[in-house]
Design an enzyme around this catalytic site. Structure first.
Site, PDB file in Angstrom:
ATOM      1  N   ASP A  82       0.850  -1.194   0.000  1.00  0.00           N
ATOM      2  CA  ASP A  82       0.000   0.000   0.000  1.00  0.00           C
ATOM      3  C   ASP A  82       0.891   1.253   0.000  1.00  0.00           C
ATOM      4  O   ASP A  82       1.850   1.332   0.767  1.00  0.00           O
ATOM      5  CB  ASP A  82      -0.880  -0.054   1.266  1.00  0.00           C
ATOM      6  CG  ASP A  82      -1.981   0.985   1.276  1.00  0.00           C
ATOM      7  OD1 ASP A  82      -2.382   1.440   0.192  1.00  0.00           O
ATOM      8  OD2 ASP A  82      -2.447   1.317   2.388  1.00  0.00           O
ATOM      9  N   HIS A  83       0.566   2.217  -0.847  1.00  0.00           N
ATOM     10  CA  HIS A  83       1.297   3.508  -0.914  1.00  0.00           C
ATOM     11  C   HIS A  83       2.809   3.342  -1.057  1.00  0.00           C
ATOM     12  O   HIS A  83       3.576   3.950  -0.285  1.00  0.00           O
ATOM     13  CB  HIS A  83       0.981   4.386   0.309  1.00  0.00           C
ATOM     14  CG  HIS A  83      -0.402   4.934   0.290  1.00  0.00           C
ATOM     15  ND1 HIS A  83      -0.769   6.024  -0.480  1.00  0.00           N
ATOM     16  CD2 HIS A  83      -1.539   4.514   0.891  1.00  0.00           C
ATOM     17  CE1 HIS A  83      -2.063   6.258  -0.320  1.00  0.00           C
ATOM     18  NE2 HIS A  83      -2.556   5.344   0.496  1.00  0.00           N
ATOM     19  N   HIS A 180      -7.910   9.619   4.609  1.00  0.00           N
ATOM     20  CA  HIS A 180      -7.334   8.585   5.474  1.00  0.00           C
ATOM     21  C   HIS A 180      -7.661   8.894   6.933  1.00  0.00           C
ATOM     22  O   HIS A 180      -7.828  10.049   7.301  1.00  0.00           O
ATOM     23  CB  HIS A 180      -5.814   8.544   5.312  1.00  0.00           C
ATOM     24  CG  HIS A 180      -5.372   8.041   3.969  1.00  0.00           C
ATOM     25  ND1 HIS A 180      -4.594   8.779   3.121  1.00  0.00           N
ATOM     26  CD2 HIS A 180      -5.611   6.874   3.337  1.00  0.00           C
ATOM     27  CE1 HIS A 180      -4.362   8.073   2.023  1.00  0.00           C
ATOM     28  NE2 HIS A 180      -4.967   6.913   2.128  1.00  0.00           N
ATOM     29  N   GLY A 181      -7.725   7.855   7.739  1.00  0.00           N
ATOM     30  CA  GLY A 181      -7.874   8.056   9.185  1.00  0.00           C
ATOM     31  C   GLY A 181      -9.310   8.312   9.598  1.00  0.00           C
ATOM     32  O   GLY A 181     -10.251   7.827   8.975  1.00  0.00           O
ATOM     33  N   HIS A 208      -9.712   4.785  -1.038  1.00  0.00           N
ATOM     34  CA  HIS A 208      -8.916   4.790   0.193  1.00  0.00           C
ATOM     35  C   HIS A 208      -9.732   5.517   1.249  1.00  0.00           C
ATOM     36  O   HIS A 208     -10.591   6.325   0.926  1.00  0.00           O
ATOM     37  CB  HIS A 208      -7.587   5.525  -0.027  1.00  0.00           C
ATOM     38  CG  HIS A 208      -6.605   4.752  -0.849  1.00  0.00           C
ATOM     39  ND1 HIS A 208      -5.318   4.505  -0.439  1.00  0.00           N
ATOM     40  CD2 HIS A 208      -6.731   4.160  -2.056  1.00  0.00           C
ATOM     41  CE1 HIS A 208      -4.691   3.796  -1.368  1.00  0.00           C
ATOM     42  NE2 HIS A 208      -5.522   3.572  -2.360  1.00  0.00           N
ATOM     43  N   GLY A 209      -9.463   5.244   2.527  1.00  0.00           N
ATOM     44  CA  GLY A 209     -10.183   5.965   3.587  1.00  0.00           C
ATOM     45  C   GLY A 209     -11.574   5.421   3.808  1.00  0.00           C
ATOM     46  O   GLY A 209     -12.549   6.156   3.859  1.00  0.00           O
ATOM     47  N   ASN A 230      -9.966   0.241   0.649  1.00  0.00           N
ATOM     48  CA  ASN A 230      -8.974   0.182   1.712  1.00  0.00           C
ATOM     49  C   ASN A 230      -9.638   0.556   3.031  1.00  0.00           C
ATOM     50  O   ASN A 230     -10.228   1.638   3.156  1.00  0.00           O
ATOM     51  CB  ASN A 230      -7.840   1.170   1.436  1.00  0.00           C
ATOM     52  CG  ASN A 230      -6.954   0.738   0.293  1.00  0.00           C
ATOM     53  OD1 ASN A 230      -7.285  -0.168  -0.460  1.00  0.00           O
ATOM     54  ND2 ASN A 230      -5.827   1.401   0.146  1.00  0.00           N
ATOM     55  N   THR A 233      -8.431   1.774   9.687  1.00  0.00           N
ATOM     56  CA  THR A 233      -8.409   2.553  10.935  1.00  0.00           C
ATOM     57  C   THR A 233      -9.455   2.084  11.949  1.00  0.00           C
ATOM     58  O   THR A 233      -9.143   1.912  13.126  1.00  0.00           O
ATOM     59  CB  THR A 233      -8.604   4.047  10.635  1.00  0.00           C
ATOM     60  OG1 THR A 233      -7.622   4.438   9.684  1.00  0.00           O
ATOM     61  CG2 THR A 233      -8.450   4.896  11.887  1.00  0.00           C
TER      62      THR A 233
HETATM   63 ZN   LIG Z   1      -4.407   5.156   1.126  1.00  0.00          ZN
END
Ligand SMILES: [Zn+2]
Length: 282
Positions: A82-83, A180-181, A208-209, A230, A233
């Site tokens: 990832d990333h 994200h997060g 993502h996120g 994805n 968290t």
């Molecule tokens: Zn990401």
């Protein structure tokens, strides 16, 4: 069994579902993902975000466990970086046996991101591995602080189509309102943008996120072309809260092996609930 990202996204496309891509930093995390996927008989993506999580475990230490448990699983498992920050990191993952890598050049000027991504696609093809890349920005790396989406960074469908044609990637990470997060305010997603990007690029869209998105929004995103989500968290947060509760209820000694098992139980439950939503299961 181990498969590429392209392979699991083909299954997602045929069934109009999304495949969960779950980050992990421990053996319990890997087991939670695989046991949840096996219980539901669904493909899954095990991913490691080296840039964000190397302080917890190194790529070289976690990779053999991801690959061995993925290979032994009764469902298709993609093992994904990832990333990926640069060629060196991408090559480390490919040399270890990852079946897919993300190269994230989204913070770079377009021409450099496209040229670097093309180089990663050429490299990955030597390993028969898949490539995900990003246009638009959700922030360069995973953070647990989160925030609010910046519309000026949303993915432009015209640029996305050019990028996919020039690079030959298998999946495109797009910015359409997720971060994200942990979200500071309720996310507002530009669902129509997903449909336009999917149509003009011809490749599956990656979200993502995924922590903090409502079930209804997940469904809308999937119906419009999101095929990889994805999500991490909230699984980590819920597991942390569960461990805290168990510790508060405990009296006497606390043994660390019990803490690890509590974490596994909580993450597995979260991943079962999440995969059910992504795969449209009751
Ligand atoms: Zn990401």
């Amino acid at each position: 069994m181990l498969v590429t990202l392209k392979s699991v996204l083909g299954i997602a496309e045929a069934e109009n579902i999304a495949i969960g891509a779950f980050n992990l930093t421990t053996l319990e995390g890997i087991r939670a993902v695989i046991e949840a996927a096996e219980e539901l008989k669904q493909p899954v993506i095990l991913q490691f975000a080296n840039a964000a999580h190397k302080e917890y475990v190194s790529l070289e230490n976690i990779a053999p466990a991801m690959l061995a448990l993925g290979d032994k699983a009764s469902v298709p498992v993609c093992v994904h970086l990832d990333h990926g920050a640069d060629f060196e990191e991408v090559k480390r993952a490919l040399d270890l046996g990852f079946t897919s890598v993300m190269y994230d050049g989204s913070a770079l000027p377009y021409e450099i991101n496209a040229a670097n991504t093309r180089t990663v696609v050429d490299l990955a093809s030597q390993y028969s591995a898949s490539v995900e890349a990003e246009i638009g920005s959700m922030g360069a790396e995973i953070s647990e602080d989160g925030g609010e989406a910046d519309e000026s960074c949303y993915t432009d469908p015209v640029i996305a189509a050019k990028f996919v044609a020039e690079t030959g990637i298998d999946a495109l990470a797009c910015s359409f309102g997720t971060v994200h997060g942990i979200y500071k305010s309720a996310p507002k997603l530009d669902i129509d943008r997903i449909a336009r990007i999917r149509k003009v690029t011809g490749v599956p869209v990656v979200m993502h996120g995924g922590s903090g998105i409502s079930d209804e929004d997940f469904r809308k995103c999937i119906e419009n072309g999101v095929r990889k989500i994805n999500f991490y968290t909230y699984a980590a947060k819920y597991a942390g809260e569960y461990v805290k509760k168990k510790l508060e209820e405990s009296s006497g000694y606390v043994f660390y092996h019990d803490v690890a098992v509590w974490g596994l139980e909580s993450m597995k439950k979260t991943y079962i609930d999440t995969i059910k939503i992504f795969a449209n299961l009751k």
